[in-house]
Every structure is written in structure tokens, then in C-alpha cells.
Design a protein around this motif. Structure first.
Motif, short mmCIF file in Angstrom:
data_model
loop_
_atom_site.label_atom_id
_atom_site.label_comp_id
_atom_site.label_asym_id
_atom_site.label_seq_id
_atom_site.Cartn_x
_atom_site.Cartn_y
_atom_site.Cartn_z
N GLU A 59 8.73 -5.21 -3.84
CA GLU A 59 7.37 -4.65 -3.81
C GLU A 59 6.32 -5.77 -3.82
N LYS A 60 6.51 -6.74 -4.68
CA LYS A 60 5.55 -7.85 -4.77
C LYS A 60 5.47 -8.59 -3.44
N ALA A 61 6.62 -8.87 -2.84
CA ALA A 61 6.64 -9.58 -1.56
C ALA A 61 6.02 -8.74 -0.45
N ALA A 62 6.27 -7.43 -0.45
CA ALA A 62 5.70 -6.56 0.58
C ALA A 62 4.18 -6.50 0.45
N ARG A 63 3.69 -6.39 -0.79
CA ARG A 63 2.23 -6.38 -1.00
C ARG A 63 1.61 -7.70 -0.56
N THR A 64 2.28 -8.81 -0.85
CA THR A 64 1.78 -10.11 -0.42
C THR A 64 1.77 -10.19 1.10
N PHE A 65 2.82 -9.68 1.73
CA PHE A 65 2.94 -9.73 3.20
C PHE A 65 1.79 -8.98 3.87
N VAL A 66 1.51 -7.74 3.43
CA VAL A 66 0.49 -6.94 4.10
C VAL A 66 -0.90 -7.53 3.92
N VAL A 67 -1.12 -8.24 2.81
CA VAL A 67 -2.41 -8.87 2.59
C VAL A 67 -2.53 -10.17 3.38
N SER A 68 -1.48 -10.97 3.38
CA SER A 68 -1.55 -12.30 4.02
C SER A 68 -1.25 -12.28 5.51
N HIS A 69 -0.61 -11.22 6.01
CA HIS A 69 -0.27 -11.14 7.44
C HIS A 69 -0.62 -9.76 8.00
N PRO A 70 -1.89 -9.32 7.89
CA PRO A 70 -2.24 -7.94 8.26
C PRO A 70 -2.08 -7.60 9.74
N SER A 71 -2.04 -8.59 10.60
CA SER A 71 -1.90 -8.30 12.03
C SER A 71 -0.52 -8.69 12.58
N HIS A 72 0.39 -9.06 11.70
CA HIS A 72 1.73 -9.46 12.12
C HIS A 72 2.49 -8.25 12.67
N GLY A 73 3.38 -8.49 13.59
CA GLY A 73 4.17 -7.42 14.19
C GLY A 73 5.07 -6.68 13.22
N LYS A 74 5.40 -7.29 12.10
CA LYS A 74 6.29 -6.65 11.13
C LYS A 74 5.54 -6.02 9.95
N VAL A 75 4.21 -5.96 10.03
CA VAL A 75 3.46 -5.41 8.90
C VAL A 75 3.79 -3.93 8.68
N ALA A 76 4.08 -3.20 9.75
CA ALA A 76 4.46 -1.79 9.59
C ALA A 76 5.75 -1.68 8.77
N GLU A 77 6.69 -2.60 9.01
CA GLU A 77 7.93 -2.58 8.24
C GLU A 77 7.67 -2.90 6.77
N ALA A 78 6.75 -3.82 6.51
CA ALA A 78 6.41 -4.14 5.12
C ALA A 78 5.82 -2.92 4.42
N TYR A 79 4.93 -2.21 5.12
CA TYR A 79 4.36 -0.98 4.56
C TYR A 79 5.46 0.08 4.35
N LEU A 80 6.42 0.12 5.28
CA LEU A 80 7.53 1.07 5.14
C LEU A 80 8.35 0.76 3.89
N PHE A 81 8.73 -0.50 3.71
CA PHE A 81 9.48 -0.87 2.50
C PHE A 81 8.70 -0.52 1.25
N LEU A 82 7.41 -0.81 1.27
CA LEU A 82 6.56 -0.49 0.13
C LEU A 82 6.53 1.02 -0.11
N GLY A 83 6.39 1.79 0.96
CA GLY A 83 6.39 3.24 0.84
C GLY A 83 7.70 3.78 0.29
N LYS A 84 8.82 3.23 0.74
CA LYS A 84 10.13 3.69 0.24
C LYS A 84 10.31 3.36 -1.24
N ILE A 85 9.82 2.21 -1.65
CA ILE A 85 9.91 1.84 -3.08
C ILE A 85 9.05 2.79 -3.91
N LEU A 86 7.85 3.07 -3.44
CA LEU A 86 6.97 3.98 -4.17
C LEU A 86 7.53 5.40 -4.20
N LEU A 87 8.17 5.81 -3.12
CA LEU A 87 8.84 7.13 -3.10
C LEU A 87 9.94 7.18 -4.15
N MET A 88 10.73 6.14 -4.22
CA MET A 88 11.82 6.07 -5.18
C MET A 88 11.28 6.14 -6.61
#
Length: 144
Positions: A59-88
Motif C-alpha cells: 500500500e505504501k509503495a502504491a501510494r508513493t507510485f501514484v503520487v510520484s508517477h501520475p502519468s506513468h503507463g502503470k499508474v492504473a495498475e498501482a491504483y488497482l493494487f491499492l483498491g484491492k488492498i482497501l477492499l481486503m
């Protein structure tokens, strides 16, 4: 040395050796400042920590990723991982926010399918059955 570590981490990840990959990605961390850490190393930490069920670290790494790389091609995946963790963690409202952020980044087919499925689970848990059905219908449409 740090670039070599990143290549080794990526190789371990491709072999599904999540623990070894995570250790190597973390070993490369001191070579980079917070702002210049390579995106693939940070995303490697997200994925490996998630696979190892180290959800706080993921979660910490995903939050860091979306803030530091907001236009990166994998940002949707970072949000997905974050969403799955929050769902859990049963934080369905925040999970839905993260999953909507993932969709806003226009992910590819496989990631989009996974986001829509997770979004349906979050909506269902919040009692928004119409939104859950809509997300599932959108997911099914991707399969056609």
C-alpha cells in the motif's frame, strides 16, 4: 550497481520469485532519492509485496507510485493494487475511489477487466447493486 540490482529484481519477478525480487528492489532503494527512484523498481515493490501478502508495504509503495508517477503507463495498475488492498481491509468507499482513479487512467484490457471486477465487489459491499451490475456488464462486454 543500482541498475544491475533493478535488472536482477526484474528477472526474479519474471520467475515469480517474489521474495527475492522484493529484497533486491529494496536493496536498490538507498541508491536513489525519493524523487528519482525508478518507476519500475517502485512498481516492483508494489507487486512483489502484494504477492507476498505484505499489504502495508504494498500500500505504501502504491501510494508513493501514484503520487510520484501520475502519468506513468502503470499508474492504473498501482491504483488497482491499492483498491484491492482497501477492499481486503473492507474500506470499500476508499477502494471504490482508487478503482475509479484506475479507470480514469484508461487501463488496457486485462487491467480494465480486473478493475471493473473489483469495482463491482466494492459497489456491492456498499449496497449500490445497480453500480455493481453496471461494472460487471462492462467487464462482460470486454470479453465479447
Amino acid at each position: 550497481m543500482p541498475k544491475l540490482l533493478l535488472h536482477i529484481g526484474a528477472a526474479y519477478k519474471e520467475l515469480n520469485l517474489w521474495g527475492s525480487a522484493l529484497a533486491v528492489f529494496e536493496k536498490a532503494r538507498p541508491f536513489y532519492g525519493k524523487k528519482d527512484r525508478p518507476s519500475h523498481a517502485l512498481m516492483g515493490v508494489v507487486e512483489c509485496a502484494y504477492k507476498l501478502k505484505e499489504f502495508d508495504k504494498a500500500e505504501k509503495a502504491a501510494r508513493t507510485f501514484v503520487v510520484s508517477h501520475p502519468s506513468h503507463g502503470k499508474v492504473a495498475e498501482a491504483y488497482l493494487f491499492l483498491g484491492k488492498i482497501l477492499l481486503m481491509r473492507k474500506d470499500h468507499k476508499k477502494a471504490l475511489e482508487s478503482l475509479n482513479a484506475a479507470l480514469a487512467k484508461r487501463p488496457d484490457g486485462a487491467t480494465r477487466l480486473e478493475v471493473l471486477s473489483a469495482k463491482a465487489r466494492a459497489s456491492n459491499a456498499l449496497g449500490d447493486y445497480a453500480a455493481a451490475i453496471s461494472s460487471l456488464e462492462s467487464a462482460i462486454a470486454l470479453l465479447n
